[in-house]
Design an enzyme around this catalytic site. Sequence first.
Site, PDB file in Angstrom:
ATOM      1  N   GLY A 191      -0.028 -10.174   6.779  1.00  0.00           N
ATOM      2  CA  GLY A 191       1.379 -10.937   7.098  1.00  0.00           C
ATOM      3  C   GLY A 191       1.846 -11.741   5.796  1.00  0.00           C
ATOM      4  N   ALA A 192       1.950 -11.188   4.884  1.00  0.00           N
ATOM      5  CA  ALA A 192       2.292 -11.791   3.613  1.00  0.00           C
ATOM      6  C   ALA A 192       3.760 -11.818   3.214  1.00  0.00           C
ATOM      7  CB  ALA A 192       1.405 -11.133   2.284  1.00  0.00           C
ATOM      8  N   ASN A 198      -3.872 -13.438   8.048  1.00  0.00           N
ATOM      9  CA  ASN A 198      -2.795 -14.462   8.488  1.00  0.00           C
ATOM     10  C   ASN A 198      -1.729 -13.953   9.400  1.00  0.00           C
ATOM     11  OD1 ASN A 198      -0.608 -16.681   7.750  1.00  0.00           O
ATOM     12  ND2 ASN A 198       0.515 -14.769   7.163  1.00  0.00           N
ATOM     13  N   TYR A 201      -1.108 -16.262  23.390  1.00  0.00           N
ATOM     14  CA  TYR A 201      -1.217 -16.779  22.022  1.00  0.00           C
ATOM     15  C   TYR A 201      -2.391 -17.713  21.963  1.00  0.00           C
ATOM     16  CZ  TYR A 201       0.489 -18.645  17.493  1.00  0.00           C
ATOM     17  OH  TYR A 201       0.492 -19.195  16.313  1.00  0.00           O
ATOM     18  N   LYS A 253      -5.806 -17.154  19.197  1.00  0.00           N
ATOM     19  CA  LYS A 253      -5.989 -17.973  18.202  1.00  0.00           C
ATOM     20  C   LYS A 253      -7.415 -18.628  18.340  1.00  0.00           C
ATOM     21  CE  LYS A 253      -2.397 -17.120  15.707  1.00  0.00           C
ATOM     22  NZ  LYS A 253      -2.480 -16.748  14.494  1.00  0.00           N
ATOM     23  N   ILE A 288       4.723 -25.848  11.735  1.00  0.00           N
ATOM     24  CA  ILE A 288       5.216 -25.395  10.265  1.00  0.00           C
ATOM     25  C   ILE A 288       6.427 -25.156  10.245  1.00  0.00           C
ATOM     26  CG2 ILE A 288       4.362 -24.414   8.261  1.00  0.00           C
ATOM     27  CD1 ILE A 288       2.482 -26.275   9.053  1.00  0.00           C
TER      28      ILE A 288
END
Length: 241
Positions: A9-10, A85, A150, A154, A183
């Site tokens: 996921g970069a 990620n 979700y 996680k 974020i």
Amino acid sequence: MKEVVIITGASKGIGREIAKSLAMKNMQIIACYNNSEKEALELKEELKKYEIDIIQGDISKKCECKKIIKYSISKYGRIDVLINNAGISTYNLFTEISEEEWNKTINVNLNSVFYMSQEVVKYMISEKKGCIINISSIWGMVGAACEVAYSVSKAGIDGMTKSLAKELGPSNIRVNSIAPGFIDTDMNSDLSEDEINQIKSETPLCKIGDPQDIAKCVNWLIEDKFTTGQIISINGGWVIT
């Protein structure tokens, strides 16, 4: 010899900032993406004076994860760091979550970490060293209403982190998780200004986080040699446990 780092996921958000940060520290970056080819190519162009490869793969599929690891080993002969990620967000009432939505969330967010880590660990064990950093979420720690799938995905990452740290420690492989709070990324772009201000008002530092905040922690976890099995939540004090 440069450290070889795989980042899933970069192409966007936190993963992109991690890739930029580590490339500037003279590490060999293998930046993985699935659908965001345009952003991945832009990242490669932005970092063209550094060492970065981009590779496409759907990491919710084990065969695609094997492809990425095989590419890394065949080209560089090593993998020093894996940063899991990649992830997707879902928002729905629990009673309205479809089987398809549930499975997709678990496959992308959790199963991908299992697939990538299992393939990488086979190599790291033989080398008696390695570092795995998982990007989870604050919701994996405390849960979120209307984000059950979700939150579960996680929380699963954090559980895997703790278990793997115990299992792989004797092989000198460190496994840690970073659980970001709010974020400023595309994943949260659908929130209104009022909603963002509400979150700020509930946060002791009275602000939201930046992808650089997560990248700095990643840098530290790579450099540090005595931290493993930890869930580090970077959230401005939004949640204190």
